[in-house]
Scaffold this motif. Structure first.
Motif, short mmCIF file in Angstrom:
data_model
loop_
_atom_site.label_atom_id
_atom_site.label_comp_id
_atom_site.label_asym_id
_atom_site.label_seq_id
_atom_site.Cartn_x
_atom_site.Cartn_y
_atom_site.Cartn_z
N TYR A 35 12.16 5.51 -4.30
CA TYR A 35 13.23 4.83 -5.06
C TYR A 35 14.05 5.86 -5.85
O TYR A 35 15.26 5.73 -6.02
CB TYR A 35 12.64 3.76 -5.99
CG TYR A 35 12.13 2.57 -5.22
CD1 TYR A 35 13.01 1.57 -4.81
CD2 TYR A 35 10.79 2.48 -4.85
CE1 TYR A 35 12.55 0.48 -4.07
CE2 TYR A 35 10.32 1.40 -4.11
CZ TYR A 35 11.20 0.42 -3.72
OH TYR A 35 10.75 -0.64 -2.97
N ARG A 36 13.35 6.89 -6.33
CA ARG A 36 14.06 7.95 -7.05
C ARG A 36 15.02 8.70 -6.12
O ARG A 36 16.14 9.05 -6.51
CB ARG A 36 13.04 8.94 -7.63
CG ARG A 36 12.29 8.38 -8.83
CD ARG A 36 11.12 9.26 -9.24
NE ARG A 36 10.46 8.73 -10.42
CZ ARG A 36 10.83 9.00 -11.67
NH1 ARG A 36 11.83 9.85 -11.90
NH2 ARG A 36 10.22 8.45 -12.69
N ALA A 37 14.58 8.94 -4.87
CA ALA A 37 15.42 9.68 -3.93
C ALA A 37 16.71 8.89 -3.61
O ALA A 37 17.81 9.45 -3.56
CB ALA A 37 14.64 9.98 -2.66
N ARG A 148 3.30 10.82 -22.93
CA ARG A 148 3.04 11.59 -21.69
C ARG A 148 4.36 12.02 -21.06
O ARG A 148 4.52 13.15 -20.63
CB ARG A 148 2.25 10.74 -20.69
CG ARG A 148 0.84 10.42 -21.16
CD ARG A 148 0.15 9.45 -20.21
NE ARG A 148 -1.13 8.99 -20.74
CZ ARG A 148 -1.83 7.99 -20.24
NH1 ARG A 148 -1.37 7.32 -19.20
NH2 ARG A 148 -2.98 7.62 -20.78
N ARG A 149 5.31 11.07 -20.97
CA ARG A 149 6.60 11.39 -20.35
C ARG A 149 7.36 12.41 -21.20
O ARG A 149 8.01 13.31 -20.70
CB ARG A 149 7.40 10.09 -20.17
CG ARG A 149 8.67 10.14 -19.37
CD ARG A 149 8.59 10.80 -18.03
NE ARG A 149 7.40 10.55 -17.23
CZ ARG A 149 7.29 9.58 -16.32
NH1 ARG A 149 8.28 8.78 -16.07
NH2 ARG A 149 6.18 9.45 -15.62
N TYR A 150 7.25 12.27 -22.54
CA TYR A 150 7.92 13.19 -23.47
C TYR A 150 7.41 14.62 -23.26
O TYR A 150 8.18 15.58 -23.19
CB TYR A 150 7.63 12.72 -24.90
CG TYR A 150 8.11 13.65 -25.99
CD1 TYR A 150 9.46 13.71 -26.34
CD2 TYR A 150 7.20 14.46 -26.68
CE1 TYR A 150 9.89 14.56 -27.35
CE2 TYR A 150 7.62 15.30 -27.69
CZ TYR A 150 8.97 15.35 -28.02
OH TYR A 150 9.39 16.20 -29.02
N ILE A 175 12.86 -4.21 -16.86
CA ILE A 175 13.63 -4.46 -15.62
C ILE A 175 12.66 -4.61 -14.43
O ILE A 175 12.78 -5.53 -13.62
CB ILE A 175 14.63 -3.32 -15.34
CG1 ILE A 175 15.61 -3.15 -16.50
CG2 ILE A 175 15.40 -3.59 -14.04
CD1 ILE A 175 16.55 -1.96 -16.37
N ASP A 176 11.66 -3.71 -14.36
CA ASP A 176 10.73 -3.74 -13.21
C ASP A 176 9.90 -5.02 -13.17
O ASP A 176 9.59 -5.53 -12.10
CB ASP A 176 9.77 -2.53 -13.27
CG ASP A 176 10.46 -1.21 -12.97
OD1 ASP A 176 11.59 -1.23 -12.47
OD2 ASP A 176 9.86 -0.16 -13.26
N SER A 177 9.52 -5.53 -14.34
CA SER A 177 8.61 -6.67 -14.31
C SER A 177 9.32 -8.02 -14.33
O SER A 177 8.69 -9.05 -14.08
CB SER A 177 7.57 -6.58 -15.44
OG SER A 177 8.23 -6.40 -16.64
#
Ligand code: CDP
Length: 213
Positions: A35-37, A148-150, A175-177
């Protein structure tokens, strides 16, 4: 054998799935990377999520492939480019689009059809591989996932503040859920593991204990 690993952003799915795949000699399929690509390609071509015709056209002319642990978009490795924060911020808006999802799922099921796989994402246990022998749902508090992302972003030199990262993660989870088609959710029968206070080894140990059973 098929193992499905789902969960929200930053729950540790990809780190853990990759390590388990190595140990079990399974193929690892990172569906988020796909999805990122698509998001990367769309943004590079200035195609917005509401421009359905252009997106459909683009898909006809798009090739996504995994080889030797790398993801290739139209023949070019894009491992680094798809992890940029602008992709984090926009990917969910492309991932809600049903025809994009159907295109992805087709590829994902084909890869999974003839080998042992561990596949991670949002809808793997619930939609992509409903017959997977083992399903896991990883969670952690939004604060922990944001931290973690930070760490990941600041280690790459990105200047950003923690509160913003947590906020972006919460928005993406929302958005995803709440999307209509194949939303993020715990599949029926999935084993839920809260990783807030677990290190990577702890989670891997827990998952392997189910696999060995
Ligand atoms: O690594 P992180 O948890 O931040 O995200 P990812 O697994 O790389 O997924 C990025 C985005 O792709 C998600 O926020 C979803 O919008 C979308 N995605 C999806 O809709 N379905 C999947 N099976 C995998 C990812």
């Amino acid at each position: 054998m098929q193992i499905a690993v789902d969960g929200p952003a930053g729950s540790g799915k990809s780190t853990i799935s990759k390590m388990i795949a190595n140990q079990l000699k399974f193929e690892y399929i990172d569906t988020g990377a796909m999805y990122r690509a698509i998001t990367l390609k769309s943004m590079n071509q200035d195609i917005r999520p509401e421009e359905y015709d252009k997106l459909e056209q683009m898909l006809h002319d798009t090739d996504i492939d995994f080889k030797d642990g790398h993801i290739y978009l139209d023949g070019i490795a894009v491992d680094e480019a798809i992890r940029e924060n602008k992709i984090n911020q926009n990917v969910s808006n492309y991932a809600v689009i049903k025809f994009i999802r159907l295109w992805m799922v087709d590829i994902q099921r084909k890869i999974a059809s003839n080998k042992d796989v561990i596949m991670d994402g949002r809808d793997i246990g619930s939609y992509v591989l409903p017959k997977a022998e083992l399903k896991f749902f990883l969670t952690a508090s939004a604060e922990e996932r944001g931290k973690r992302r930070y760490k990941e972003l600041t280690a790459k030199g990105v200047e950003i503040d923690l509160a913003q990262v947590i906020d972006e993660i919460k928005k993406r989870d929302h958005i995803d859920s709440t999307r209509e088609f194949a939303p993020l959710k715990r599949a029926e029968g999935a084993i839920e593991i809260d990783t807030t206070f677990l290190d990577i080894e702890g989670v891997i140990e827990a998952i392997l204990s189910y696999v060995n059973r």
